[in-house]
Design an enzyme around this catalytic site. Structure first.
Site: not given
Length: 189
Positions: A51, A61, A64, A90-95, A156, A164
């Site tokens: 991620s 980007r 840029h 963060s997929g889980s929001g818990e990292t 991801e 994009d």
């Protein structure tokens, strides 16, 4: 001797799965992210693992496009100020490290946007806005599309594509083109 299995075109299966989830993204949420980016004084970006790679590409980007950006943890990153924006992927929001970062940003009155699979997380509760990337986290199994990629691949990959897409919307809003953006592309490589 072990018999080899027939190889499959997994690329097509992956694209079909990503299309299924991309159709669920909320364009109103994307519009809000575009607006926040356009009005931010400085944009900080953070993520961990794969991620983190996706959000770093997004930061590149944005640079840029002419925005003032930093990847959190880089030595050239400036001190935060109110009016800045922190984008966390963060997929889980818990990292753990990203939770601590979000807490620090909230205390510094920096706006936070989270890209995640859920609005029910520690970071989501600290964020000003959470944009949901449909799909599964690295610990969940995807039964929706009848095809499961390993761990958090869907999140991801779709994050990268969503970033994009946001860049394309920012290009529309700012009048930037590939030609004008290339003028900001690194020449020391």
């Amino acid at each position: 001797m072990k018999r080899e299995k027939k190889l499959q075109n997994y690329t097509l299966k992956i694209l079909n799965q990503l299309t299924h989830y991309a159709e669920q993204e909320d364009t109103a949420d994307i519009a809000l992210v575009v607006t926040e980016i356009l009005h931010a004084n400085h944009i900080f970006l953070a993520g961990a693992g794969r991620s983190g790679l996706a959000v770093r590409g997004f930061g590149n980007r944005l640079l840029h496009l002419g925005f003032s950006v930093s990847i959190v943890g880089e030595i050239s990153s400036p001190h935060s100020q109110p009016g800045d924006l922190l984008i966390i992927c963060s997929g889980s929001g818990e990292t753990t490290s990203l939770k601590a970062l979000a807490q620090k940003a909230a205390a510094a009155k920096v706006k936070i946007i989270l890209f995640s699979t859920t609005k029910e997380s520690t970071i989501a509760k600290l964020a000003n806005h959470t944009l949901i990337i449909p799909g599964k986290t690295k610990t969940a199994q995807d039964k929706t599309t009848g095809f499961t990629q390993p761990m958090g691949s869907v999140f991801e990959q779709l994050s990268f594509l969503t970033f994009d897409g946001i860049v394309m919307n920012l290009m529309d809003q700012t009048g930037e083109t590939s030609v004008s953006m290339f003028q900001r592309h690194a020449d020391f490589e």
